[in-house]
Motif scaffolding. Structure first.
Motif, PDB file in Angstrom:
ATOM      1  N   PHE A  73       0.841  -1.185   0.000  1.00  0.00           N
ATOM      2  CA  PHE A  73       0.000   0.000   0.000  1.00  0.00           C
ATOM      3  C   PHE A  73       0.882   1.241   0.000  1.00  0.00           C
ATOM      4  O   PHE A  73       1.712   1.421   0.900  1.00  0.00           O
ATOM      5  CB  PHE A  73      -0.930   0.001   1.217  1.00  0.00           C
ATOM      6  N   PRO A  74       0.733   2.129  -1.001  1.00  0.00           N
ATOM      7  CA  PRO A  74       1.562   3.343  -1.062  1.00  0.00           C
ATOM      8  C   PRO A  74       1.373   4.226   0.164  1.00  0.00           C
ATOM      9  O   PRO A  74       0.291   4.253   0.779  1.00  0.00           O
ATOM     10  CB  PRO A  74       1.049   4.050  -2.330  1.00  0.00           C
ATOM     11  N   ALA A  75       2.418   4.966   0.503  1.00  0.00           N
ATOM     12  CA  ALA A  75       2.371   5.839   1.680  1.00  0.00           C
ATOM     13  C   ALA A  75       1.245   6.865   1.569  1.00  0.00           C
ATOM     14  O   ALA A  75       0.581   7.181   2.558  1.00  0.00           O
ATOM     15  CB  ALA A  75       3.714   6.542   1.853  1.00  0.00           C
ATOM     16  N   ALA A  76       1.016   7.388   0.357  1.00  0.00           N
ATOM     17  CA  ALA A  76      -0.032   8.395   0.182  1.00  0.00           C
ATOM     18  C   ALA A  76      -1.401   7.821   0.502  1.00  0.00           C
ATOM     19  O   ALA A  76      -2.265   8.517   1.049  1.00  0.00           O
ATOM     20  CB  ALA A  76      -0.004   8.930  -1.257  1.00  0.00           C
ATOM     21  N   VAL A  77      -1.604   6.541   0.177  1.00  0.00           N
ATOM     22  CA  VAL A  77      -2.894   5.900   0.450  1.00  0.00           C
ATOM     23  C   VAL A  77      -3.060   5.661   1.953  1.00  0.00           C
ATOM     24  O   VAL A  77      -4.145   5.871   2.513  1.00  0.00           O
ATOM     25  CB  VAL A  77      -3.007   4.581  -0.342  1.00  0.00           C
ATOM     26  N   ILE A  78      -1.989   5.229   2.618  1.00  0.00           N
ATOM     27  CA  ILE A  78      -2.042   5.026   4.063  1.00  0.00           C
ATOM     28  C   ILE A  78      -2.324   6.343   4.774  1.00  0.00           C
ATOM     29  O   ILE A  78      -3.173   6.428   5.677  1.00  0.00           O
ATOM     30  CB  ILE A  78      -0.717   4.421   4.576  1.00  0.00           C
ATOM     31  N   GLU A  79      -1.611   7.400   4.377  1.00  0.00           N
ATOM     32  CA  GLU A  79      -1.844   8.707   4.993  1.00  0.00           C
ATOM     33  C   GLU A  79      -3.259   9.201   4.695  1.00  0.00           C
ATOM     34  O   GLU A  79      -3.899   9.847   5.532  1.00  0.00           O
ATOM     35  CB  GLU A  79      -0.815   9.718   4.473  1.00  0.00           C
ATOM     36  N   GLY A  80      -3.764   8.895   3.494  1.00  0.00           N
ATOM     37  CA  GLY A  80      -5.139   9.252   3.163  1.00  0.00           C
ATOM     38  C   GLY A  80      -6.138   8.542   4.054  1.00  0.00           C
ATOM     39  O   GLY A  80      -7.147   9.131   4.462  1.00  0.00           O
ATOM     40  N   TYR A 125       0.005  18.302  -1.068  1.00  0.00           N
ATOM     41  CA  TYR A 125      -0.192  19.152  -2.250  1.00  0.00           C
ATOM     42  C   TYR A 125       1.158  19.652  -2.774  1.00  0.00           C
ATOM     43  O   TYR A 125       1.381  19.714  -3.983  1.00  0.00           O
ATOM     44  CB  TYR A 125      -1.099  20.326  -1.905  1.00  0.00           C
ATOM     45  N   GLN A 126       2.049  19.985  -1.853  1.00  0.00           N
ATOM     46  CA  GLN A 126       3.364  20.482  -2.249  1.00  0.00           C
ATOM     47  C   GLN A 126       4.244  19.390  -2.850  1.00  0.00           C
ATOM     48  O   GLN A 126       5.202  19.691  -3.568  1.00  0.00           O
ATOM     49  CB  GLN A 126       4.059  21.114  -1.043  1.00  0.00           C
ATOM     50  N   LYS A 127       3.921  18.131  -2.582  1.00  0.00           N
ATOM     51  CA  LYS A 127       4.711  17.026  -3.143  1.00  0.00           C
ATOM     52  C   LYS A 127       4.379  16.745  -4.602  1.00  0.00           C
ATOM     53  O   LYS A 127       5.081  15.978  -5.251  1.00  0.00           O
ATOM     54  CB  LYS A 127       4.476  15.754  -2.315  1.00  0.00           C
ATOM     55  N   GLY A 128       3.303  17.342  -5.102  1.00  0.00           N
ATOM     56  CA  GLY A 128       2.927  17.134  -6.499  1.00  0.00           C
ATOM     57  C   GLY A 128       1.710  16.243  -6.638  1.00  0.00           C
ATOM     58  O   GLY A 128       1.302  15.555  -5.703  1.00  0.00           O
ATOM     59  N   MET A 129       1.123  16.250  -7.838  1.00  0.00           N
ATOM     60  CA  MET A 129      -0.116  15.522  -8.086  1.00  0.00           C
ATOM     61  C   MET A 129       0.047  14.014  -7.943  1.00  0.00           C
ATOM     62  O   MET A 129      -0.905  13.318  -7.585  1.00  0.00           O
ATOM     63  CB  MET A 129      -0.632  15.856  -9.489  1.00  0.00           C
ATOM     64  N   SER A 130       1.241  13.484  -8.213  1.00  0.00           N
ATOM     65  CA  SER A 130       1.445  12.040  -8.109  1.00  0.00           C
ATOM     66  C   SER A 130       1.286  11.547  -6.680  1.00  0.00           C
ATOM     67  O   SER A 130       0.986  10.365  -6.448  1.00  0.00           O
ATOM     68  CB  SER A 130       2.832  11.659  -8.636  1.00  0.00           C
ATOM     69  N   GLN A 131       1.486  12.428  -5.694  1.00  0.00           N
ATOM     70  CA  GLN A 131       1.281  12.092  -4.289  1.00  0.00           C
ATOM     71  C   GLN A 131      -0.058  12.623  -3.775  1.00  0.00           C
ATOM     72  O   GLN A 131      -0.745  11.956  -3.008  1.00  0.00           O
ATOM     73  CB  GLN A 131       2.419  12.671  -3.431  1.00  0.00           C
ATOM     74  N   PHE A 132      -0.433  13.815  -4.227  1.00  0.00           N
ATOM     75  CA  PHE A 132      -1.642  14.461  -3.694  1.00  0.00           C
ATOM     76  C   PHE A 132      -2.920  13.754  -4.154  1.00  0.00           C
ATOM     77  O   PHE A 132      -3.843  13.549  -3.354  1.00  0.00           O
ATOM     78  CB  PHE A 132      -1.685  15.925  -4.112  1.00  0.00           C
ATOM     79  N   LEU A 133      -2.984  13.374  -5.439  1.00  0.00           N
ATOM     80  CA  LEU A 133      -4.216  12.764  -5.948  1.00  0.00           C
ATOM     81  C   LEU A 133      -4.532  11.420  -5.280  1.00  0.00           C
ATOM     82  O   LEU A 133      -5.676  11.205  -4.860  1.00  0.00           O
ATOM     83  CB  LEU A 133      -4.146  12.622  -7.472  1.00  0.00           C
ATOM     84  N   PRO A 134      -3.569  10.478  -5.155  1.00  0.00           N
ATOM     85  CA  PRO A 134      -3.897   9.245  -4.408  1.00  0.00           C
ATOM     86  C   PRO A 134      -4.319   9.543  -2.972  1.00  0.00           C
ATOM     87  O   PRO A 134      -5.223   8.890  -2.445  1.00  0.00           O
ATOM     88  CB  PRO A 134      -2.586   8.449  -4.450  1.00  0.00           C
ATOM     89  N   PHE A 135      -3.685  10.532  -2.354  1.00  0.00           N
ATOM     90  CA  PHE A 135      -4.011  10.904  -0.969  1.00  0.00           C
ATOM     91  C   PHE A 135      -5.439  11.432  -0.872  1.00  0.00           C
ATOM     92  O   PHE A 135      -6.259  10.910  -0.102  1.00  0.00           O
ATOM     93  CB  PHE A 135      -3.009  11.957  -0.489  1.00  0.00           C
ATOM     94  N   VAL A 138       2.162   4.945  -9.901  1.00  0.00           N
ATOM     95  CA  VAL A 138       3.399   4.156  -9.856  1.00  0.00           C
ATOM     96  C   VAL A 138       3.770   3.683 -11.253  1.00  0.00           C
ATOM     97  O   VAL A 138       4.929   3.783 -11.684  1.00  0.00           O
ATOM     98  CB  VAL A 138       3.226   2.948  -8.905  1.00  0.00           C
ATOM     99  N   ILE A 139       2.768   3.161 -11.981  1.00  0.00           N
ATOM    100  CA  ILE A 139       3.024   2.697 -13.352  1.00  0.00           C
ATOM    101  C   ILE A 139       3.446   3.864 -14.235  1.00  0.00           C
ATOM    102  O   ILE A 139       4.366   3.751 -15.050  1.00  0.00           O
ATOM    103  CB  ILE A 139       1.755   2.016 -13.923  1.00  0.00           C
ATOM    104  N   LYS A 140       2.779   5.016 -14.047  1.00  0.00           N
ATOM    105  CA  LYS A 140       3.110   6.189 -14.845  1.00  0.00           C
ATOM    106  C   LYS A 140       4.546   6.643 -14.586  1.00  0.00           C
ATOM    107  O   LYS A 140       5.294   6.972 -15.514  1.00  0.00           O
ATOM    108  CB  LYS A 140       2.142   7.321 -14.518  1.00  0.00           C
ATOM    109  N   ALA A 141       4.938   6.646 -13.300  1.00  0.00           N
ATOM    110  CA  ALA A 141       6.299   7.066 -12.949  1.00  0.00           C
ATOM    111  C   ALA A 141       7.330   6.100 -13.530  1.00  0.00           C
ATOM    112  O   ALA A 141       8.350   6.515 -14.090  1.00  0.00           O
ATOM    113  CB  ALA A 141       6.440   7.153 -11.432  1.00  0.00           C
ATOM    114  N   ASN A 142       7.054   4.791 -13.406  1.00  0.00           N
ATOM    115  CA  ASN A 142       7.980   3.806 -13.948  1.00  0.00           C
ATOM    116  C   ASN A 142       8.012   3.856 -15.468  1.00  0.00           C
ATOM    117  O   ASN A 142       9.038   3.606 -16.099  1.00  0.00           O
ATOM    118  CB  ASN A 142       7.584   2.401 -13.489  1.00  0.00           C
TER     119      ASN A 142
END
Length: 531
Positions: A116-123, A391-401, A428-432
């Motif tokens: 589970f990604p950190a952004a999802v856990i924090e969400g 939000y400051q980390k960017g959409m790749s972190q903010f949107l899952p959160f 994750v797939i997009k980043a990779n």
């Protein structure tokens, strides 16, 4: 080793015992409320809490996780009691679910929690914080018309919570509101740097002060200003045991009728459902608890599944509700300064003593006090600074959160987490996808680099890069950093090598075909990793 462990636990007693008191104050009404919402005997919720505190605190691999009945299982339990023809059928399913969890632990299924990604856990944490705030406002204002949904969300709870929230503003009880506001102020005051630096105040937890305030206020107003007092339905309501026989009669022990339920196929369906949902909630709560741990310890997930399995077996045999690791109580313990498993054990001991000897006195505690404690815990979990940070980390972190937060609020914990996982996986797939292959240009020379693992998912990006290379240029394809190159990628490169001379493109290859030893490359001559 045992002596060392004893020293470790004794060293943190000054933090763990106050934290255990806080968790006890939070867990007590929730155990009762979840049992009530599940259509089960009230004492079954307390049994689940006792198992979580007295047994699972030592079996668990986590120093901070607190287990007990979870509202996320409320609908499952309620339906199971009806489907299986009574509460005893549920107890059989609970025992079977515990056995399944034991097997899952032995099969090392606990590893799923690490994906589970950190952004999802924090969400999830932020969503639970918001749920706490939404669900506790009615209690804080004296309009507590429902018990369910205090820790988690169910569909019917989601549909009614916001309505109940607005109703609460129109049905305010002055006494409850005064108690909750003052309690919140006390909690905020207790968390200020000056109070934290006073050694003698560290021994007195802020939530305990809030509860003492509530009891004192209500006792005073009942005597001198009845109109400002809190009504009895807004107080803790524990069953009172007059003697030891009354206490032990609340336990439901196995008898011959247990065997009759084993012939019902629905029992096994319910058992599998409880095992899966309870295991997922436990693993998610464990991940979240590890995130909140100031000491950043990592709990072994497989051991946790085994511990929960044993806990559910014992709870089912004694007449208790199914148990899971519960993030709300775990967060309450951490926020109160809990450091080791002694905090959870302390809350279990206090639960036991309270139901045996102190029920009539605990029934003086206003629910508004406990609501204030949970409101403050909810604010810490859903602090606005957390939203700003993501939000400051960017959409790749903010949107899952943020999508995880919204999805949990409008559905339930597990569905919301599933939606958050899909969104997180997409990023994750997009980043990779972009990181696996890079193309850099130096005048008329191009460097095409294959990084780490390059799968078929990167084929479209590779084709895009190849098509962007103009004629009359030179290209170096560097695969020295790649550990794996998919067949489709090699085939695309071979096609490029075949057509490159037509556009007067010269190509140099570094360490490409060593990644695919089984393929034959008859059209190329490879010398020292170069063509």
């Amino acid at each position: 080793m045992i002596h060392k462990h004893k020293q470790y636990y004794f060293r943190h007693l000054k933090d763990d015992i106050p934290a255990g008191i806080v968790v006890f104050l939070v867990a007590l009404p929730l155990c009762l409320g979840i049992a009530l919402a599940s259509g089960a005997p009230l004492f079954s919720g307390l049994i689940g809490g006792l198992i979580g505190g007295l047994v699972l605190s030592w079996l668990s691999g986590s120093q901070l996780a607190v287990s007990g009945p979870a509202a996320g299982l409320t609908v499952i339990v309620f339906n199971a009691i009806e489907t299986l023809g009574g509460f005893q059928g549920l107890l059989v399913a609970c025992v079977l679910a515990g056995i399944i969890q034991l097997v899952l632990g032995c099969l090392r299924a606990g590893i799923i929690g690490a994906f589970f990604p950190a952004a999802v856990i924090e969400g999830m944490l932020a969503a639970i914080g918001l749920i706490l705030i939404i669900k506790q406002i009615p209690h804080a204002t004296g309009h507590d018309s429902s018990f369910e949904g205090d820790e988690s969300y169910m569909e019917e709870t989601a549909r009614s919570s916001f309505t109940e929230l607005f109703d609460a503003l129109g049905g305010i009880s002055p006494g409850s509101l005064i108690i909750s506001i003052v309690a919140l102020l006390l909690l905020m005051l207790w968390s200020t740097p000056w109070f934290k630096n006073q050694n003698w105040l560290k021994l007195i937890p802020g939530p305990l002060v809030a509860v003492i305030w509530g009891v004192a206020y209500n006792g005073f107003t009942r005597q001198f200003a009845p109109n400002w007092a809190v009504r009895s339905e807004h107080l803790v309501n524990l069953p009172v045991s007059k003697n030891a026989t009354d206490f032990f009669n609340n336990f439901v022990l196995p008898d011959a009728s247990y065997l009759s339920h084993l012939g019902n196929p629905h029992v096994y369906t319910v058992a599998v459902t409880i095992a899966i949902i309870a295991s997922l909630e436990t693993l998610l709560s464990l991940e979240a608890t590890d995130k909140l741990d100031p000491m950043k310890r990592l709990a072994p997930t497989n051991r946790e599944l085994k511990a929960q399995g044993v806990g559910n077996i014992i709870s089912g045999l004694l007449g208790g509700l199914p148990v899971t690791a519960v993030i709300v109580r775990s967060a309450a313990s951490i926020n109160a300064g809990g450091t080791t498993r002694v905090a959870c054990f302390t809350h279990g001991v206090l639960l036991l003593l309270s139901v045996m000897f102190l029920s009539q006195y605990l029934n003086y505690i206003p629910l508004a006090c406990l609501a204030a404690i949970l409101l403050y815990t909810g604010y810490k979990l859903a602090n606005p600074a957390l939203f700003k940070s993501f939000y400051q980390k960017g959409m790749s972190q903010f949107l899952p959160f943020i999508i995880t937060v919204i999805a949990i609020l409008v559905t339930d914990l597990l569905k919301g987490m599933a939606i958050g996982m899909v969104i997180g996986l997409f990023f994750v797939i997009k980043a990779n996808y972009h990181a696996a292959i890079t193309l850099t240009q130096d005048v008329s020379h191009y460097l095409l680099t294959l990084n780490k693992d390059v799968s078929f998912l990167n084929k479209a990006l590779l084709r895009k890069f190849i098509l962007s290379i103009p004629g009359d240029s030179s290209v170096t394809i560097d695969a020295s950093k790649a550990r794996f190159i998919d067949h489709d990628i090699l085939e695309t490169i071979e096609d490029f090598l075949t057509t490159a001379p037509d556009d007067n493109i010269t190509v140099e290859i570094i360490d490409l075909y060593g990644k695919e030893k089984t393929r034959k490359h008859e059209s190329l001559v490879v010398l020292n990793g170069r063509t």
